[in-house]
Each structure stands twice: as structure tokens, then as C-alpha cells.
Design a protein around this motif. Structure first.
Motif, PDB file in Angstrom:
ATOM      1  N   ILE A   1      -4.736  26.496 -18.273  1.00 33.49           N
ATOM      2  CA  ILE A   1      -5.404  27.124 -17.133  1.00 33.49           C
ATOM      3  C   ILE A   1      -4.772  28.492 -16.905  1.00 33.49           C
ATOM      4  O   ILE A   1      -3.546  28.604 -16.792  1.00 33.49           O
ATOM      5  N   LYS A   2      -5.594  29.518 -16.840  1.00 36.07           N
ATOM      6  CA  LYS A   2      -5.120  30.873 -16.570  1.00 36.07           C
ATOM      7  C   LYS A   2      -5.670  31.300 -15.212  1.00 36.07           C
ATOM      8  O   LYS A   2      -6.882  31.274 -15.001  1.00 36.07           O
ATOM      9  N   VAL A   3      -4.767  31.667 -14.299  1.00 38.10           N
ATOM     10  CA  VAL A   3      -5.155  32.029 -12.935  1.00 38.10           C
ATOM     11  C   VAL A   3      -4.422  33.300 -12.510  1.00 38.10           C
ATOM     12  O   VAL A   3      -3.375  33.635 -13.069  1.00 38.10           O
ATOM     13  N   PRO A   4      -4.948  34.000 -11.499  1.00 35.81           N
ATOM     14  CA  PRO A   4      -4.217  35.156 -10.963  1.00 35.81           C
ATOM     15  C   PRO A   4      -2.886  34.724 -10.361  1.00 35.81           C
ATOM     16  O   PRO A   4      -2.756  33.615  -9.836  1.00 35.81           O
ATOM     17  N   GLU A   5      -1.887  35.608 -10.437  1.00 35.60           N
ATOM     18  CA  GLU A   5      -0.552  35.304  -9.900  1.00 35.60           C
ATOM     19  C   GLU A   5      -0.591  34.936  -8.425  1.00 35.60           C
ATOM     20  O   GLU A   5       0.163  34.090  -7.978  1.00 35.60           O
ATOM     21  N   ASN A   6      -1.462  35.588  -7.681  1.00 33.64           N
ATOM     22  CA  ASN A   6      -1.480  35.373  -6.233  1.00 33.64           C
ATOM     23  C   ASN A   6      -2.392  34.221  -5.808  1.00 33.64           C
ATOM     24  O   ASN A   6      -2.552  33.971  -4.626  1.00 33.64           O
ATOM     25  N   ALA A   7      -2.944  33.496  -6.759  1.00 35.52           N
ATOM     26  CA  ALA A   7      -3.796  32.345  -6.429  1.00 35.52           C
ATOM     27  C   ALA A   7      -2.946  31.239  -5.813  1.00 35.52           C
ATOM     28  O   ALA A   7      -1.817  31.000  -6.242  1.00 35.52           O
ATOM     29  N   PRO A   8      -3.465  30.545  -4.811  1.00 35.62           N
ATOM     30  CA  PRO A   8      -2.696  29.430  -4.242  1.00 35.62           C
ATOM     31  C   PRO A   8      -2.577  28.298  -5.259  1.00 35.62           C
ATOM     32  O   PRO A   8      -3.530  27.992  -5.980  1.00 35.62           O
ATOM     33  N   PHE A   9      -1.400  27.695  -5.331  1.00 32.32           N
ATOM     34  CA  PHE A   9      -1.195  26.636  -6.320  1.00 32.32           C
ATOM     35  C   PHE A   9      -2.020  25.402  -5.994  1.00 32.32           C
ATOM     36  O   PHE A   9      -2.300  24.596  -6.882  1.00 32.32           O
ATOM     37  N   THR A  10      -2.444  25.254  -4.746  1.00 35.42           N
ATOM     38  CA  THR A  10      -3.327  24.141  -4.401  1.00 35.42           C
ATOM     39  C   THR A  10      -4.635  24.240  -5.188  1.00 35.42           C
ATOM     40  O   THR A  10      -5.210  23.216  -5.566  1.00 35.42           O
ATOM     41  N   ALA A  11      -5.089  25.460  -5.460  1.00 30.93           N
ATOM     42  CA  ALA A  11      -6.301  25.644  -6.258  1.00 30.93           C
ATOM     43  C   ALA A  11      -6.071  25.209  -7.700  1.00 30.93           C
ATOM     44  O   ALA A  11      -6.960  24.628  -8.335  1.00 30.93           O
ATOM     45  N   VAL A  12      -4.878  25.463  -8.226  1.00 27.06           N
ATOM     46  CA  VAL A  12      -4.537  25.022  -9.587  1.00 27.06           C
ATOM     47  C   VAL A  12      -4.535  23.501  -9.644  1.00 27.06           C
ATOM     48  O   VAL A  12      -5.090  22.897 -10.569  1.00 27.06           O
TER      49      VAL A  12
END
Length: 113
Positions: free
Chosen positions: A48-59
Motif C-alpha cells: 500500500i502506497k499512501v501520502p505521508e500525511n495520511a492518517p494511519f487509520t485510513a491505512v
């Protein structure tokens, strides 16, 4: 080490400590996690690749959906078994724990007996 942290912090704020009149625009970065499902003997994983500032709850939510598990009863841990508090950014989790993580779906993660 503190100097590097100050430099990184000042760059994210848009100014360089050595050159206060020069503004640095930090490009929004992405972090990549390899999340393994521990409950399956075949140990399937998703990258999974996500923006650095994305909340980890979304991950956590996305990983649980990818493995068709309930997000409410799932948790993410490190390979060493350390639980990760999802109330932080994905970039922070990446810096603290690295990219190799495990999803543990349980009936009562964090519940009382």
C-alpha cells in the motif's frame, strides 16, 4: 541528530535555517507499507502506497478491506509484535516502525474478557 530534525522540521514549514529568506517547497511524499495477513497460513500480503500525511487509520481501514476483514476488530503490528497506535500519520508510523507490518484480525482486539 537534533540538527537534522530541526532542518527537516524547518523545511516542512517552508524555510531553511541557513537561508531564512529562501523558502523551500517540500514535495508531498509518499510512504509504502507491505502489510501481511497473519491469520492466513499462506501469509498473503498487500503493498500500500499512501501520502505521508495520511492518517494511519485510513491505512488500517484499507488493509482490512483488502483482506476482507472487519476493520473494527483488526489491528496492525510490527514484525516484532509491537502494536501500532493508529492515531498518527502514515509517515510517522513509517519512520518509527518501518514498512513491514502485519494485520491481525481478531474478534476482540483491545477488548475486555
Amino acid at each position: 541528530r537534533d540538527r537534522v530534525a530541526k532542518l527537516i522540521g524547518s523545511i516542512s514549514l517552508g524555510r531553511h535555517p541557513s537561508f531564512p529568506s529562501v523558502h523551500v517547497m517540500a514535495a508531498p511524499g509518499k510512504v509504502q507499507f507491505k502489510i501481511t495477513l497473519t491469520s492466513d497460513p499462506k501469509l498473503p500480503y498487500r503493498v500500500i502506497k499512501v501520502p505521508e500525511n495520511a492518517p494511519f487509520t485510513a491505512v488500517l481501514r484499507f488493509a482490512a478491506q483488502e483482506f476482507k476483514e472487519k476493520e473494527e476488530t483488526s489491528a496492525i503490528i510490527t514484525n516484532d509484535g509491537i502494536g501500532i497506535n493508529p492515531a498518527q500519520s502514515a509517515g510517522n508510523v513509517f519512520l518509527k516502525h518501518g514498512s513491514d507490518l502485519r494485520l491481525i484480525p481478531r474478534d476482540r482486539v483491545g477488548g475486555r474478557a
